[in-house]
Design a protein around this motif. Structure first.
Motif, PDB file in Angstrom:
ATOM      1  N   GLN A  41      66.122 -46.298  41.062  1.00 32.31           N
ATOM      2  CA  GLN A  41      65.760 -46.891  42.352  1.00 32.31           C
ATOM      3  C   GLN A  41      64.923 -45.917  43.175  1.00 32.31           C
ATOM      4  O   GLN A  41      63.957 -46.305  43.837  1.00 32.31           O
ATOM      5  N   LEU A  42      65.294 -44.652  43.133  1.00 32.45           N
ATOM      6  CA  LEU A  42      64.534 -43.635  43.852  1.00 32.45           C
ATOM      7  C   LEU A  42      63.157 -43.453  43.227  1.00 32.45           C
ATOM      8  O   LEU A  42      62.147 -43.373  43.942  1.00 32.45           O
ATOM      9  N   LEU A  43      63.095 -43.418  41.920  1.00 36.35           N
ATOM     10  CA  LEU A  43      61.815 -43.246  41.234  1.00 36.35           C
ATOM     11  C   LEU A  43      60.854 -44.382  41.567  1.00 36.35           C
ATOM     12  O   LEU A  43      59.647 -44.168  41.751  1.00 36.35           O
ATOM     13  N   GLU A  44      61.373 -45.581  41.670  1.00 37.23           N
ATOM     14  CA  GLU A  44      60.543 -46.730  42.026  1.00 37.23           C
ATOM     15  C   GLU A  44      60.080 -46.647  43.486  1.00 37.23           C
ATOM     16  O   GLU A  44      58.921 -46.923  43.812  1.00 37.23           O
ATOM     17  N   ALA A  45      60.993 -46.222  44.356  1.00 36.06           N
ATOM     18  CA  ALA A  45      60.691 -46.205  45.787  1.00 36.06           C
ATOM     19  C   ALA A  45      59.642 -45.168  46.160  1.00 36.06           C
ATOM     20  O   ALA A  45      58.887 -45.350  47.119  1.00 36.06           O
ATOM     21  N   VAL A  46      59.595 -44.044  45.432  1.00 33.62           N
ATOM     22  CA  VAL A  46      58.666 -42.969  45.801  1.00 33.62           C
ATOM     23  C   VAL A  46      57.254 -43.179  45.256  1.00 33.62           C
ATOM     24  O   VAL A  46      56.344 -42.409  45.594  1.00 33.62           O
ATOM     25  N   ALA A  47      57.050 -44.212  44.469  1.00 34.82           N
ATOM     26  CA  ALA A  47      55.789 -44.378  43.751  1.00 34.82           C
ATOM     27  C   ALA A  47      54.558 -44.405  44.655  1.00 34.82           C
ATOM     28  O   ALA A  47      53.493 -43.910  44.273  1.00 34.82           O
ATOM     29  N   ASP A  57      70.007 -35.554  48.712  1.00 35.60           N
ATOM     30  CA  ASP A  57      69.485 -36.248  47.540  1.00 35.60           C
ATOM     31  C   ASP A  57      68.638 -35.305  46.680  1.00 35.60           C
ATOM     32  O   ASP A  57      67.879 -34.490  47.194  1.00 35.60           O
ATOM     33  N   LYS A  58      68.764 -35.431  45.368  1.00 38.88           N
ATOM     34  CA  LYS A  58      68.033 -34.579  44.440  1.00 38.88           C
ATOM     35  C   LYS A  58      66.568 -35.007  44.329  1.00 38.88           C
ATOM     36  O   LYS A  58      66.262 -36.150  43.980  1.00 38.88           O
ATOM     37  N   VAL A  59      65.688 -34.077  44.647  1.00 37.22           N
ATOM     38  CA  VAL A  59      64.255 -34.308  44.470  1.00 37.22           C
ATOM     39  C   VAL A  59      63.805 -33.348  43.380  1.00 37.22           C
ATOM     40  O   VAL A  59      63.328 -32.237  43.643  1.00 37.22           O
ATOM     41  N   ASP A  60      63.974 -33.778  42.130  1.00 38.86           N
ATOM     42  CA  ASP A  60      63.651 -32.913  41.004  1.00 38.86           C
ATOM     43  C   ASP A  60      62.235 -33.180  40.504  1.00 38.86           C
ATOM     44  O   ASP A  60      61.473 -33.943  41.112  1.00 38.86           O
ATOM     45  N   ALA A  61      61.878 -32.543  39.404  1.00 41.71           N
ATOM     46  CA  ALA A  61      60.513 -32.669  38.868  1.00 41.71           C
ATOM     47  C   ALA A  61      60.171 -34.110  38.526  1.00 41.71           C
ATOM     48  O   ALA A  61      59.031 -34.552  38.730  1.00 41.71           O
ATOM     49  N   ALA A  66      56.912 -38.809  39.781  1.00 41.72           N
ATOM     50  CA  ALA A  66      56.796 -40.256  40.022  1.00 41.72           C
ATOM     51  C   ALA A  66      56.116 -40.563  41.352  1.00 41.72           C
ATOM     52  O   ALA A  66      55.590 -41.658  41.541  1.00 41.72           O
ATOM     53  N   ALA A  67      56.127 -39.607  42.260  1.00 40.12           N
ATOM     54  CA  ALA A  67      55.559 -39.812  43.603  1.00 40.12           C
ATOM     55  C   ALA A  67      54.103 -39.344  43.622  1.00 40.12           C
ATOM     56  O   ALA A  67      53.775 -38.273  44.147  1.00 40.12           O
ATOM     57  N   LYS A  68      53.215 -40.129  43.060  1.00 33.91           N
ATOM     58  CA  LYS A  68      51.823 -39.733  42.848  1.00 33.91           C
ATOM     59  C   LYS A  68      51.076 -39.441  44.149  1.00 33.91           C
ATOM     60  O   LYS A  68      50.142 -38.649  44.164  1.00 33.91           O
ATOM     61  N   GLN A  69      51.474 -40.067  45.256  1.00 33.83           N
ATOM     62  CA  GLN A  69      50.774 -39.872  46.520  1.00 33.83           C
ATOM     63  C   GLN A  69      51.490 -38.905  47.460  1.00 33.83           C
ATOM     64  O   GLN A  69      51.015 -38.633  48.566  1.00 33.83           O
ATOM     65  N   LEU A  70      52.611 -38.365  47.024  1.00 30.86           N
ATOM     66  CA  LEU A  70      53.452 -37.547  47.903  1.00 30.86           C
ATOM     67  C   LEU A  70      52.745 -36.264  48.338  1.00 30.86           C
ATOM     68  O   LEU A  70      52.186 -35.538  47.516  1.00 30.86           O
ATOM     69  N   LYS A  71      52.786 -36.023  49.623  1.00 32.02           N
ATOM     70  CA  LYS A  71      52.161 -34.829  50.191  1.00 32.02           C
ATOM     71  C   LYS A  71      53.182 -33.885  50.823  1.00 32.02           C
ATOM     72  O   LYS A  71      52.944 -32.686  50.919  1.00 32.02           O
ATOM     73  N   ILE A  72      54.312 -34.436  51.290  1.00 26.21           N
ATOM     74  CA  ILE A  72      55.328 -33.609  51.943  1.00 26.21           C
ATOM     75  C   ILE A  72      56.708 -34.222  51.743  1.00 26.21           C
ATOM     76  O   ILE A  72      56.870 -35.442  51.799  1.00 26.21           O
ATOM     77  N   VAL A  73      57.691 -33.362  51.490  1.00 24.17           N
ATOM     78  CA  VAL A  73      59.087 -33.780  51.419  1.00 24.17           C
ATOM     79  C   VAL A  73      59.869 -32.882  52.365  1.00 24.17           C
ATOM     80  O   VAL A  73      59.695 -31.659  52.363  1.00 24.17           O
ATOM     81  N   LEU A  85      61.447 -26.714  44.053  1.00 25.79           N
ATOM     82  CA  LEU A  85      60.311 -26.125  44.756  1.00 25.79           C
ATOM     83  C   LEU A  85      59.145 -25.832  43.823  1.00 25.79           C
ATOM     84  O   LEU A  85      57.978 -25.992  44.209  1.00 25.79           O
ATOM     85  N   ALA A  86      59.448 -25.408  42.621  1.00 22.71           N
ATOM     86  CA  ALA A  86      58.379 -25.111  41.666  1.00 22.71           C
ATOM     87  C   ALA A  86      57.589 -26.371  41.333  1.00 22.71           C
ATOM     88  O   ALA A  86      56.350 -26.357  41.276  1.00 22.71           O
ATOM     89  N   ALA A  87      58.308 -27.479  41.124  1.00 23.85           N
ATOM     90  CA  ALA A  87      57.637 -28.745  40.818  1.00 23.85           C
ATOM     91  C   ALA A  87      56.823 -29.221  42.016  1.00 23.85           C
ATOM     92  O   ALA A  87      55.695 -29.724  41.857  1.00 23.85           O
ATOM     93  N   ALA A  88      57.378 -29.065  43.229  1.00 22.60           N
ATOM     94  CA  ALA A  88      56.645 -29.462  44.428  1.00 22.60           C
ATOM     95  C   ALA A  88      55.344 -28.667  44.550  1.00 22.60           C
ATOM     96  O   ALA A  88      54.269 -29.236  44.791  1.00 22.60           O
ATOM     97  N   THR A  89      55.424 -27.369  44.360  1.00 20.46           N
ATOM     98  CA  THR A  89      54.240 -26.518  44.447  1.00 20.46           C
ATOM     99  C   THR A  89      53.214 -26.893  43.382  1.00 20.46           C
ATOM    100  O   THR A  89      52.009 -26.969  43.666  1.00 20.46           O
ATOM    101  N   ALA A  90      53.688 -27.134  42.179  1.00 18.01           N
ATOM    102  CA  ALA A  90      52.780 -27.485  41.074  1.00 18.01           C
ATOM    103  C   ALA A  90      52.020 -28.775  41.342  1.00 18.01           C
ATOM    104  O   ALA A  90      50.891 -28.952  40.874  1.00 18.01           O
TER     105      ALA A  90
END
Length: 301
Positions: A41-47, A57-61, A66-73, A85-90
């Motif tokens: 459900q989370l993976l779908e919602a962040v798309a 909530d876990k925000v893992d790699a 899955a969040a292709k447009q995500l700019k900030i969490v 954090l490593a995945a976010a930076t990448a």
């Protein structure tokens, strides 16, 4: 911009309303995913979202991928080990927390735990008072500052060991090492963040220096405790108490230490209406600042 609030444990309605007001006033769209039960459900919602607000909530790699447009969490709270954090930076995603927003709530819980334990867990037996006791704070940040303030109100002596010693100007006495803090103080309050360096840093070698009859309070992170070492100490030293709002891995072994261990049913340091509201709205304000001016004051990656 589209802002998603994804919380399996939802914010209070008044906090959601505050987040909505801040988000929409900035011309952005707010969407909610509350009480979700599956990661899918989370993976779908962040798309298709540009910003994400979470609590524990876990925000893992996988989520970040899955969040292709995500700019900030933004993690609405102080700790942020639930974000990769490593995945976010990448992926070029800014990760932030909201330090200080739940600090007083956590500090008040610490004294609730201490009063409960020092009064023999309200069993009717004679307990002890906090006045005149030496309180030792390990790592001095926002929460620790409130702990020190409250402790002084109880008439306690307050000591601290931390890399920065700006607490001296606040009337808190410095010690030269964690070992000295454990030797000197009647109560040890742990505020160490969970990092690769601090994992299991509260170990037997440190704990064996603890003062007779001392109480350890952990409202920081489970990972900083070497549970095997703590259990060994408590088997050898029946005068030591351990209080926490974090369920340990070896929960059965700790629970067997009747009269010397207490854990809240769940991690609840930040579980007040005020902290809930403050952290949620602060997260929304930080997202607005990021999109408006590029502000990354609270960036942690």
């Amino acid at each position: 911009m589209k802002v998603l609030v994804a919380t399996d444990k939802p914010f209070a309605p008044v906090a959601v309303e505050g987040i909505r007001k801040e988000t929409e006033a900035a011309g952005n769209e707010l969407v909610l995913l509350e009480k979700y039960t599956e990661k899918a459900q989370l993976l779908e919602a962040v798309a298709d979202v540009d910003a994400l607000i979470v609590r524990s909530d876990k925000v893992d790699a996988e989520v970040i991928e899955a969040a292709k447009q995500l700019k900030i969490v933004v993690r609405a709270g102080a700790g942020y080990d639930n974000i990769d954090l490593a995945a976010a930076t990448a992926h070029g995603v800014v990760a932030e927390n909201t330090p200080g927003q739940n600090s007083n709530a956590v500090a008040e819980l610490i004294f609730g735990l201490l009063i409960y334990a020092n009064r023999a867990f309200f069993s009717g037996k004679a307990g002890t008072e906090l006045k005149g006791k030496k309180l030792g704070i390990l790592s001095y940040g926002n929460i620790a500052r409130h702990v020190a303030r409250i402790a002084k109100g109880f008439g306690m002596e307050v000591y601290a060991y931390s890399r920065k010693q700006d607490f001296v100007k606040e009337g808190v006495q410095p010690v030269g090492s964690a070992k000295e803090l454990f030797e000197k103080c009647d109560i040890i309050s742990l505020h160490t963040p969970a990092t690769p360096e601090t994992k299991k840093s509260i170990n037997y070698d440190l704990l064996e220096n603890i003062k007779k009859g001392a109480v350890i309070v952990n409202t920081a992170r489970k990972e900083i405790i070497d549970e095997e070492g703590l259990l060994r100490l408590m088997a050898e030293r029946t005068d030591i108490k351990y209080l926490t709002d974090i369920t340990p891995d070896a929960v059965d072994a700790f629970t067997a230490l009747e009269g010397r261990y207490y854990a809240t049913p769940k991690k609840m340091g930040a579980q007040t209406q005020e902290a809930n509201i403050n952290a949620g709205i602060a997260a929304a304000e930080q997202i607005t600042a990021f999109f408006t001016t590029g502000d990354t004051t609270f960036k942690v990656n």
